[in-house]
Design a protein around this motif. Sequence first.
Motif, short mmCIF file in Angstrom:
data_model
loop_
_atom_site.label_atom_id
_atom_site.label_comp_id
_atom_site.label_asym_id
_atom_site.label_seq_id
_atom_site.Cartn_x
_atom_site.Cartn_y
_atom_site.Cartn_z
N VAL A 1 1.51 -5.87 9.93
CA VAL A 1 1.96 -5.19 8.72
C VAL A 1 3.17 -4.30 9.04
O VAL A 1 3.11 -3.50 9.98
CB VAL A 1 0.83 -4.34 8.12
CG1 VAL A 1 1.32 -3.51 6.94
CG2 VAL A 1 -0.34 -5.22 7.72
N PRO B 1 -3.23 -4.36 2.01
CA PRO B 1 -1.82 -4.64 1.72
C PRO B 1 -1.09 -5.34 2.86
O PRO B 1 -1.49 -5.24 4.03
CB PRO B 1 -1.24 -3.23 1.49
CG PRO B 1 -2.12 -2.34 2.31
CD PRO B 1 -3.49 -2.93 2.20
N LEU C 1 4.27 5.04 3.19
CA LEU C 1 3.49 6.28 3.15
C LEU C 1 4.42 7.48 3.19
O LEU C 1 5.23 7.63 4.11
CB LEU C 1 2.52 6.33 4.34
CG LEU C 1 1.69 5.06 4.59
CD1 LEU C 1 0.92 5.19 5.89
CD2 LEU C 1 0.74 4.81 3.44
N GLY D 1 0.85 -1.19 0.00
CA GLY D 1 0.00 0.00 0.00
C GLY D 1 0.88 1.23 0.00
O GLY D 1 1.67 1.42 0.93
N TYR D 2 0.76 2.05 -1.03
CA TYR D 2 1.66 3.21 -1.20
C TYR D 2 0.86 4.50 -1.22
O TYR D 2 -0.15 4.61 -1.92
CB TYR D 2 2.45 3.06 -2.50
CG TYR D 2 3.37 4.21 -2.82
CD1 TYR D 2 4.27 4.69 -1.88
CD2 TYR D 2 3.36 4.81 -4.08
CE1 TYR D 2 5.14 5.74 -2.18
CE2 TYR D 2 4.23 5.85 -4.40
CZ TYR D 2 5.11 6.32 -3.44
OH TYR D 2 5.96 7.34 -3.74
N LEU E 1 -5.35 7.87 1.62
CA LEU E 1 -4.99 6.79 2.54
C LEU E 1 -5.87 5.57 2.29
O LEU E 1 -5.37 4.43 2.30
CB LEU E 1 -5.12 7.25 3.99
CG LEU E 1 -4.79 6.17 5.04
CD1 LEU E 1 -3.34 5.71 4.90
CD2 LEU E 1 -5.05 6.68 6.46
N LEU F 1 2.97 -1.32 4.15
CA LEU F 1 2.52 0.05 3.95
C LEU F 1 3.73 0.99 3.84
O LEU F 1 4.60 0.99 4.73
CB LEU F 1 1.62 0.51 5.09
CG LEU F 1 0.14 0.16 4.99
CD1 LEU F 1 -0.58 0.60 6.27
CD2 LEU F 1 -0.51 0.81 3.78
N LYS G 1 -3.04 -1.34 11.72
CA LYS G 1 -2.39 -2.15 10.69
C LYS G 1 -1.12 -2.79 11.24
O LYS G 1 -0.82 -3.96 10.96
CB LYS G 1 -2.09 -1.32 9.44
CG LYS G 1 -3.30 -0.73 8.76
CD LYS G 1 -4.39 -1.75 8.47
CE LYS G 1 -4.00 -2.76 7.41
NZ LYS G 1 -5.12 -3.68 7.09
N ALA H 1 -4.50 3.54 -0.37
CA ALA H 1 -3.35 2.72 0.02
C ALA H 1 -3.76 1.49 0.81
O ALA H 1 -3.01 0.51 0.88
CB ALA H 1 -2.39 3.56 0.85
N LEU H 2 -4.97 1.52 1.38
CA LEU H 2 -5.41 0.44 2.26
C LEU H 2 -6.46 -0.48 1.65
O LEU H 2 -6.68 -1.59 2.14
CB LEU H 2 -6.00 1.05 3.54
CG LEU H 2 -5.03 1.81 4.45
CD1 LEU H 2 -5.80 2.68 5.42
CD2 LEU H 2 -4.14 0.84 5.20
N VAL I 1 5.05 -1.01 8.62
CA VAL I 1 4.60 0.31 8.18
C VAL I 1 5.78 1.27 8.24
O VAL I 1 6.39 1.45 9.30
CB VAL I 1 3.46 0.85 9.06
CG1 VAL I 1 3.01 2.23 8.58
CG2 VAL I 1 2.29 -0.12 9.09
N LEU J 1 -2.98 3.46 11.36
CA LEU J 1 -1.63 2.93 11.19
C LEU J 1 -1.26 1.99 12.34
O LEU J 1 -0.64 0.94 12.12
CB LEU J 1 -0.62 4.07 11.10
CG LEU J 1 -0.78 5.03 9.92
CD1 LEU J 1 0.43 5.96 9.83
CD2 LEU J 1 -0.95 4.27 8.61
#
Length: 305
Positions: free
Chosen positions: A184, A152, A157, A78-79, A144, A155, A179, A147-148, A186, A176
């Motif tokens: 994840v 994903p 960001l 996720g970008y 956002l 992440l 996640k 990205a989600l 991040v 965040l």
Amino acid sequence: MPEPGLEIDGISKRYGAVVALEKMTFDVRPGELFGFVGSNGAGKTTTMRIALGVLSADAGQVRYAGEPITHETRRQIGYMPEERGLYPKMKVGEQLTYLARLHGMPAAAAKASSERWTERLGVAARRDDEVQKLSLGNQQRVQLAAALVHEPRILVLDEPFSGLDPVAVDVMSDVLKEKAAEGVPVVFSSHQLDLVERLCDRIGIVRSGRMEASGTVAELRAGGTTRLLVDAPEAPENWAAGLSGVTVIGRRGAVTELELADGADDQAVLRAALATGPVREFARKLPSLTELFRSVVSEHQEAAA
């Protein structure tokens, strides 16, 4: 089998004579919030774009779970770019569903995920609006969500908190953390250092394309300069002058702030303070992330000079 973390290993990138990155190295562990901080032009965005495959590196490697990043892996990232990348004339809900489909989600799952994330991020009422008709803050929330929306596994960001009001910052921070709690990794960049300090498990300070310092806030603070706060109400203005390895930073009322050089004796400072009368406080002051960042930048400027 290696844990599914993100590794940036010795990444270098040049544009002619300009060195954008030089052996940039760090990792983001599963379930970790990693703050990536540095001045404008330090190399943060270039690093992120290489991780995404938008740019190619001259040297080094990006890995996930111990394996080089592939096209299939990138579909699971996720970008959130610093230059927002939404289609301005496309409706919010349709756009998020479309982006989820591009990442391989079935149509029904993509639509459900779009609805779930617009609800979670407080823009459900704007699903049928074109992105260009939203406020900048709401566009940020939709970015956002983009990205989600495909759920994903990584992440990345770039300045996700830029331009957000305090309520939106809290919402994004909570997302965040959620996640990360799911395992994840991040990584995000931000110039809001107080927010990075409060939110992140580990932090990397980048300067001129190189990672200059990384670790937890406690680790970075422990490696900073030693400062003392001394509350000596009867001490004269210059009571600490002449103490070996001690620099007076300032004084407010009866409280004097001192900086100790490596090897300076804090007990000698205490004895000097007690010689003036009672001492109500004698405590180490830990530097903030902002102070640490300024120290790293100033060291570079002095070295360059």
